[in-house]
Design a protein around this motif. Structure first.
Motif, PDB file in Angstrom:
ATOM      1  N   ASP A 314       0.831  -1.211   0.000  1.00 47.86           N
ATOM      2  CA  ASP A 314       0.000   0.000   0.000  1.00 47.86           C
ATOM      3  C   ASP A 314       0.863   1.259   0.000  1.00 47.86           C
ATOM      4  N   LEU A 315       1.880   1.284   0.860  1.00 50.67           N
ATOM      5  CA  LEU A 315       2.744   2.460   0.941  1.00 50.67           C
ATOM      6  C   LEU A 315       3.534   2.659  -0.347  1.00 50.67           C
ATOM      7  N   GLN A 323      11.304   7.023  -0.274  1.00 51.09           N
ATOM      8  CA  GLN A 323      12.113   5.937   0.278  1.00 51.09           C
ATOM      9  C   GLN A 323      11.668   5.710   1.720  1.00 51.09           C
ATOM     10  N   PHE A 324      11.093   4.527   1.991  1.00 45.24           N
ATOM     11  CA  PHE A 324      10.650   4.186   3.338  1.00 45.24           C
ATOM     12  C   PHE A 324      11.718   3.338   4.028  1.00 45.24           C
ATOM     13  N   ILE A 325      11.964   3.655   5.296  1.00 40.84           N
ATOM     14  CA  ILE A 325      12.875   2.862   6.119  1.00 40.84           C
ATOM     15  C   ILE A 325      12.149   2.612   7.433  1.00 40.84           C
ATOM     16  N   ALA A 326      11.841   1.339   7.706  1.00 39.88           N
ATOM     17  CA  ALA A 326      11.000   0.996   8.850  1.00 39.88           C
ATOM     18  C   ALA A 326      11.626  -0.138   9.643  1.00 39.88           C
ATOM     19  N   THR A 327      11.233  -0.231  10.909  1.00 39.59           N
ATOM     20  CA  THR A 327      11.629  -1.371  11.736  1.00 39.59           C
ATOM     21  C   THR A 327      10.403  -2.229  12.007  1.00 39.59           C
ATOM     22  N   THR A 328      10.639  -3.486  12.383  1.00 40.98           N
ATOM     23  CA  THR A 328       9.519  -4.372  12.678  1.00 40.98           C
ATOM     24  C   THR A 328       9.981  -5.593  13.460  1.00 40.98           C
ATOM     25  N   HIS A 329       9.015  -6.211  14.176  1.00 43.81           N
ATOM     26  CA  HIS A 329       9.191  -7.542  14.751  1.00 43.81           C
ATOM     27  C   HIS A 329       8.262  -8.538  14.055  1.00 43.81           C
ATOM     28  N   SER A 330       7.552  -8.102  13.034  1.00 45.62           N
ATOM     29  CA  SER A 330       6.448  -8.879  12.480  1.00 45.62           C
ATOM     30  C   SER A 330       6.891  -9.813  11.355  1.00 45.62           C
ATOM     31  N   PRO A 331       6.654 -11.137  11.495  1.00 43.50           N
ATOM     32  CA  PRO A 331       6.942 -12.049  10.379  1.00 43.50           C
ATOM     33  C   PRO A 331       6.038 -11.790   9.181  1.00 43.50           C
TER      34      PRO A 331
END
Length: 429
Positions: A314-315, A323-331
């Motif tokens: 979507d993004l 340019q998106f830079i993201a963190t996550t814990h999500s599989p």
């Protein structure tokens, strides 16, 4: 603006790390304490260097003394923690079509933060500001400004993030400017009030002009692209709230939406508002053609797993030049990113997984995140099942399969594989 390479030295927990970033999307993954948010903090400092040359709308964030990496030295029954220098953040990328390298650093103890090789970046920013504000240049020569934003994990609540918002020269509110869209862009607190104010203004303009404004069209397109099930929205002056129209649930008050819906709508609205204000000459294409860098801590925050499976796409689709830079814990998020977009923070460096896109969450947990995908009791029973098959105790193995089927399902890949092995290995009667 686009960051192609980020190098961190003696910053927080990192002695030295280098990231060759993807121009479209980047997902930083690691255990708690691995340094995911620290990478975003370094990027805030790198991206914020834009304001070394663009004055009056945001202060360039610097390196705090407590962000300098310390090394623990043992002496008998205690440790001493010694700061390590230089503490340096260096970035290389494309800024308004030009390749630029710049750095911020604290060179040694007792020294203030310095700027290294940043003159070219400052000159580009200063020139952009001059073009926008020079009355002799019509429409600012249609200068396309980069959108810069940082969204912390605290973004849903009325509280300051862990990087304290610093006093800066205030935007001249009595004389709104395109550059006012940069105000507080790197110190994200809750922005619902600003979003409501902007929507009210756009609706008022729509009523006065007798036709829908560009800003309202931009926001509607962004919301319908990124907020699952949303069809339209409007502002109710009597209720003093946004009304969002959903395909299944109909009209809903913004304040009654779920945390995930409110968070996503607020973030998407904030990006749309800033893009439309920074680059009005792009009109309806503002959210598609505005370049920039957006940093998001814990992208999966409050999102249902189904929404996590679509948020990256979507993004990308809604803001293709960002340019998106993201963190996550999500599989779930990892399974929707390409391997070159996933950065695994490990003690000895940074690497990409061999595979990621299209993997189910259990495989991501096992193969990428190196963690278990089921409770320990069930895992022990599956290990017992595997040993029984290896020892050719097929009757006991079939009994254990019958025991596990109601718990994990007859269609479990582990049970199907075990049953196939029994049929393959068991001698014909």
């Amino acid at each position: 603006m686009r960051i192609d390479r980020l190098t961190i030295q003696n910053f927080k927990r990192f002695d030295r790390r280098e990231f060759n970033l993807n121009p479209s999307f980047n997902l930083i993954v690691g255990d708690n304490g691995a340094g995911k948010t620290s990478v975003l903090d370094a990027l805030i400092i790198a991206v914020g260097s834009w304001f070394l040359g663009l004055k009056g709308y945001s202060s360039p964030p610097g390196i705090d003394s407590d962000e300098v990496r310390v090394f623990a030295k043992p002496y008998r029954d205690r440790f001493f923690f010694e700061p390590q220098y230089p503490c340096r953040i260096e970035a290389e990328g494309i800024v308004m079509g030009k390749k630029v390298v710049w750095a911020r650093e604290i060179p040694s103890a007792g020294r203030n933060i310095t700027t290294k090789n940043a003159q070219a970046l400052s000159e580009i920013a200063h020139s952009a500001q001059a073009n926008v504000q020079d009355e002799s240049l019509q429409n600012g020569q249609d200068t396309t400004l980069p959108l810069l934003c940082s969204y912390g994990a605290e973004r849903l609540w009325f509280e300051t993030g862990h990087r304290t918002k610093k006093a800066s020269a205030a935007t001249p509110r009595q004389s709104p400017s395109r550059l006012g869209a940069y105000e507080d862009c790197l110190y994200f607190e809750i922005q619902e009030s600003l979003l409501l104010k902007w929507i009210r203004a756009e609706i008022s303009k729509t009523d006065q002009l007798g036709q829908e404004t560009v800003g309202r069209r931009i926001l509607r397109d962004a919301i319908t692209n990124c907020v699952e099930g949303a069809k339209n929205f409007y502002y109710d002056p009597e209720l003093e709230d946004i009304i969002v129209i959903f395909e299944e649930s109909g009209a809903q008050l913004f304040r009654n939406l779920s945390d995930g819906q409110r968070m996503m709508l607020t973030m998407i609205g904030d990006l749309s508002r800033r893009a439309a204000s920074l680059n009005p000459h792009l009109e309806e294409d503002a959210i598609k053609k505005t370049p920039g860098v957006v940093l998001i801590d814990e992208l999966d925050l409050h999102l249902h797993p189904t929404w996590q499976r679509r948020v990256i796409a979507d993004l990308k689709r809604t803001f293709p030049a960002i340019q998106f830079i993201a963190t996550t814990h999500s599989p779930q998020l990892i399974g929707e990113a390409n391997p070159e977009e996933v950065f695994l923070l490990e003690p000895d460096g940074v690497k990409h997984p061999e595979r990621s896109f299209g993997m189910d969450s259990n495989r991501v947990l096992r193969e990428i995140m190196n963690t278990v995908d089921m409770d320990s009791t069930t895992r022990e029973k599956l290990e017992t099942l595997s040993r029984q098959i290896d020892d050719e105790k097929f009757d006991a193995a079939r009994e254990l399969i019958r025991e596990l089927s109601p718990q994990i399902g007859e269609d479990s890949p582990d049970l199907i594989r075990a049953q196939s092995l029994i049929e393959l290995l068991e001698p014909a009667s």
